[in-house]
Design a protein around this motif. Structure first.
Motif, short mmCIF file in Angstrom:
data_model
loop_
_atom_site.label_atom_id
_atom_site.label_comp_id
_atom_site.label_asym_id
_atom_site.label_seq_id
_atom_site.Cartn_x
_atom_site.Cartn_y
_atom_site.Cartn_z
N ALA A 21 11.85 -47.36 -1.70
CA ALA A 21 10.43 -47.20 -1.40
C ALA A 21 9.61 -48.34 -1.98
N THR A 22 8.52 -48.69 -1.31
CA THR A 22 7.59 -49.69 -1.82
C THR A 22 6.75 -49.08 -2.94
N PRO A 23 6.04 -49.88 -3.73
CA PRO A 23 5.18 -49.32 -4.79
C PRO A 23 4.19 -48.29 -4.25
N ALA A 24 3.58 -48.57 -3.11
CA ALA A 24 2.61 -47.62 -2.54
C ALA A 24 3.31 -46.31 -2.14
N GLU A 25 4.51 -46.44 -1.60
CA GLU A 25 5.26 -45.25 -1.20
C GLU A 25 5.70 -44.44 -2.41
N ARG A 26 6.03 -45.13 -3.50
CA ARG A 26 6.41 -44.42 -4.74
C ARG A 26 5.23 -43.65 -5.29
N ASP A 27 4.04 -44.25 -5.25
CA ASP A 27 2.84 -43.55 -5.70
C ASP A 27 2.63 -42.29 -4.87
N TYR A 28 2.86 -42.41 -3.58
CA TYR A 28 2.68 -41.26 -2.68
C TYR A 28 3.66 -40.14 -3.04
N MET A 29 4.92 -40.51 -3.28
CA MET A 29 5.92 -39.50 -3.61
C MET A 29 5.64 -38.86 -4.97
N ARG A 30 5.18 -39.65 -5.94
CA ARG A 30 4.87 -39.08 -7.25
C ARG A 30 3.71 -38.09 -7.14
N ALA A 31 2.73 -38.41 -6.28
CA ALA A 31 1.63 -37.47 -6.07
C ALA A 31 2.13 -36.17 -5.43
N MET A 32 3.06 -36.29 -4.47
CA MET A 32 3.66 -35.10 -3.88
C MET A 32 4.36 -34.26 -4.95
N VAL A 48 3.68 -29.66 1.00
CA VAL A 48 2.31 -29.80 0.51
C VAL A 48 1.43 -30.40 1.60
N PRO A 49 0.14 -30.04 1.63
CA PRO A 49 -0.77 -30.63 2.62
C PRO A 49 -1.01 -32.11 2.33
N THR A 50 -1.06 -32.92 3.37
CA THR A 50 -1.33 -34.35 3.18
C THR A 50 -2.71 -34.57 2.57
N ALA A 51 -3.65 -33.67 2.86
CA ALA A 51 -5.00 -33.81 2.29
C ALA A 51 -4.97 -33.66 0.77
N GLU A 52 -4.10 -32.79 0.26
CA GLU A 52 -4.00 -32.60 -1.19
C GLU A 52 -3.34 -33.81 -1.86
N VAL A 53 -2.40 -34.45 -1.16
CA VAL A 53 -1.80 -35.68 -1.70
C VAL A 53 -2.87 -36.76 -1.84
N ALA A 54 -3.70 -36.88 -0.81
CA ALA A 54 -4.78 -37.86 -0.85
C ALA A 54 -5.75 -37.56 -1.99
N GLN A 55 -6.04 -36.26 -2.17
CA GLN A 55 -6.94 -35.86 -3.25
C GLN A 55 -6.33 -36.19 -4.62
#
Length: 394
Positions: free
Chosen positions: A322-333, A341-348
Motif C-alpha cells: 500500500a502507498t502511504p495514503a492507502e496505509r493511512d486509510y487502512m489505519r483509520a478503518m 465500516v461506513p466510508t463517511a466515518e473513515v473520512a471523519q
C-alpha cells in the motif's frame, strides 16, 4: 521433519475439515451435468485465508476423478481472460482427445480455439491480434468465422458451445476453474456470464467454477442482472470448533501425537477458526513442543513466533504493497473496529472529505486489501487485519 501442517497460499492442508457441505454440493453439480440435467455453475466466496483456492483445487480433483476435462486460470486486474481461457480449454480438450473417436472433431475445435486466442487486442491495445506473433501452442491452422469476431462475449459463447459439444461426444463434461474471479475485468465478467447463460439454455456439459472475495456476487450482478440465477453461491468462513479441532487432531494422530483439551482451547482462541491461522499456529507449535501430548504451555511458547511469522508474511507483505495514503486509510478503518465500516466515518476519522479519499479507497480495492461490503461500507479482505494494524506503531 514429520510436521504435518501446511500454512501455504492455496496449499491443501493435511485434513480438509469443515467443507463437507460444499464438497457435497459440487458432487451434485457434477452428477447432474453428467446426467444431462440443467445445473448452475458454482461460485465460492470468502475472505483471504479461509481456503477458497484449496476448495477450488479439491473440486478440480473431483472432476478429474470423473474423467472430465479441466482447466484453471487465476484472474488478474486489467488483463483480459481471452488468452488464459484459451490455454485452460486447450488443456481440458487435450485431456479428452485420446478418448474421442473422431480426431477430425478435435482438430476442428482446436482451430476454433486458436482463432479465439488470436482474435483479441494486443496487451498494449494498439492492434488486433490476428496479425501478431503470439501463438497458443496449437499445431493446427486457425479457423475462420467462428469465435474470432474480436467481441469477447460473442467469441466466448461460441467457444464454450463448441467445447461443450466435444465433451458431449466423449460422454463427460468440461470444468473451467477461475480463481480470484473478482479481478476479471468488468467487460470480461459480462462476457463470461453471457457464455454461461447460453450454456445453461442449451444444456451443454461445461461449467465455470469461480472463487473470489465476498463482494464477487455483487461484481457478477453488476455485469448481468440474471447472474443471481446463473450461479450456485457458496460462502465459506471460519471453521466451527469441531472442524478446527479435527483439522489439528487428525494429522497429528497419524503421527501418534495428540493435544490436551487446554491446548485445543488455546489454539482455537488464537486462530479464531480461520483455516490459514489454524495451520500457521499448529506448524510452529509442533516445532517447539518437546513431546506428546502438546499442552497449553507449548501454545504460550509458540504463539509469539507464530504471530511474528503472520505479521511478516501474511499481514506485513500486504501492508507493504500500500502507498502511504492507502496505509493511512487502512489505519483509520482499523481504529473504527473489525466489522465493515461506513466510508463517511473513515473520512471523519481522518478529518478529510470523503471525495478526497476516493483514490486511496479505489487503490486498496484494486489491490485486494479491502472490499465494498455494501454501498457506502468497506471491510478488510484479510481476517484480523485491523487487529494487526492497531498493534503497529503509528
Amino acid at each position: 521433519m514429520r510436521n504435518p501442517y501446511a500454512p501455504g497460499a492455496g496449499q491443501r492442508p493435511p485434513e480438509l475439515a469443515g467443507r463437507d457441505r460444499e464438497l457435497r454440493q459440487f458432487e451434485v453439480v457434477l452428477e447432474r451435468v453428467a446426467r444431462g440435467r440443467p445445473e448452475r455453475s458454482m461460485i465460492v466466496t470468502g475472505l483471504r485465508g479461509v481456503g477458497k483456492t484449496v476448495l477450488l483445487n479439491a473440486f478440480r480433483s473431483m472432476a478429474i476423478q470423473r474423467l472430465w476435462g479441466t482447466g484453471k486460470i487465476e484472474a488478474r486486474p486489467d488483463q483480459s481472460i481471452r488468452r488464459p481461457v484459451a490455454s485452460a480449454l486447450h488443456r481440458a480438450v487435450r485431456e479428452l482427445a485420446p478418448r474421442h473417436r473422431a480426431p477430425d472433431r478435435i482438430e476442428d475445435f482446436l482451430g476454433v480455439l486458436k482463432a479465439f486466442a488470436q482474435a483479441g487486442e494486443e496487451p498494449a491495445g494498439k492492434s488486433k491480434a490476428r496479425a501478431h506473433r503470439w501463438q497458443p501452442g496449437i499445431d493446427v491452422p486457425a479457423a475462420r468465422g467462428r469465435a474470432d469476431s474480436g467481441d469477447l462475449e460473442i467469441d466466448l459463447t461460441e467457444l464454450f458451445v463448441d467445447a461443450a459439444s466435444v465433451a458431449t461426444d466423449v460422454g463427460v463434461g468440461i470444468a473451467l476453474f477461475v480463481d480470484e474471479m473478482q479481478d476479471v475485468p468488468q467487460g470480461d465478467v459480462s462476457a463470461l456470464c453471457a457464455a454461461c447463460h447460453e450454456l445453461s439454455q442449451v444444456g451443454g456439459p461445461l461449467i465455470v467454477v469461480g472463487a473470489g472475495l465476498p463482494h464477487l456476487p455483487a461484481v457478477l450482478s453488476a455485469s448481468k442482472s440474471y447472474s443471481e440465477r446463473l450461479f450456485r453461491y457458496a460462502r465459506i468462513d471460519r471453521l466451527d470448533r469441531e472442524s478446527a479441532d479435527h483439522a489439528l487432531l487428525a494429522p497429528a494422530e497419524r503421527e501418534e501425537v495428540t493435544f490436551t483439551q487446554d491446548a485445543l482451547d488455546a489454539l482455537y482462541g488464537a486462530a479464531d477458526g480461520y483455516p490459514y491461522f489454524v495451520q500457521a499456529y499448529a506448524k510452529v507449535v509442533w516445532d517447539v513442543a518437546p513431546g506428546t501430548p502438546i499442552t497449553a504451555d507449548d501454545i504460550k511458547v509458540a504463539a509469539p513466533e507464530a504471530e511474528t511469522e503472520l505479521a511478516v508474511g501474511f499481514f506485513g507483505s500486504r501492508y507493504e504493497r500500500a502507498t502511504p495514503a492507502e496505509r493511512d486509510y487502512m489505519r483509520a478503518m482499523a481504529m473504527l473496529g473489525d466489522d465493515p465500516v461506513p466510508t463517511a466515518e473513515v473520512a471523519q476519522e481522518l478529518g478529510r472529505k470523503p471525495s478526497s479519499l476516493s483514490p486511496a479507497r479505489d487503490g486498496l480495492i484494486k489491490k485486494g486489501l479491502i472490499y465494498s461490503a455494501e454501498r457506502g461500507m468497506i471491510a478488510f479482505t484479510v481476517p484480523h487485519f485491523g487487529k494487526f494494524l492497531r498493534s503497529q506503531p503509528g
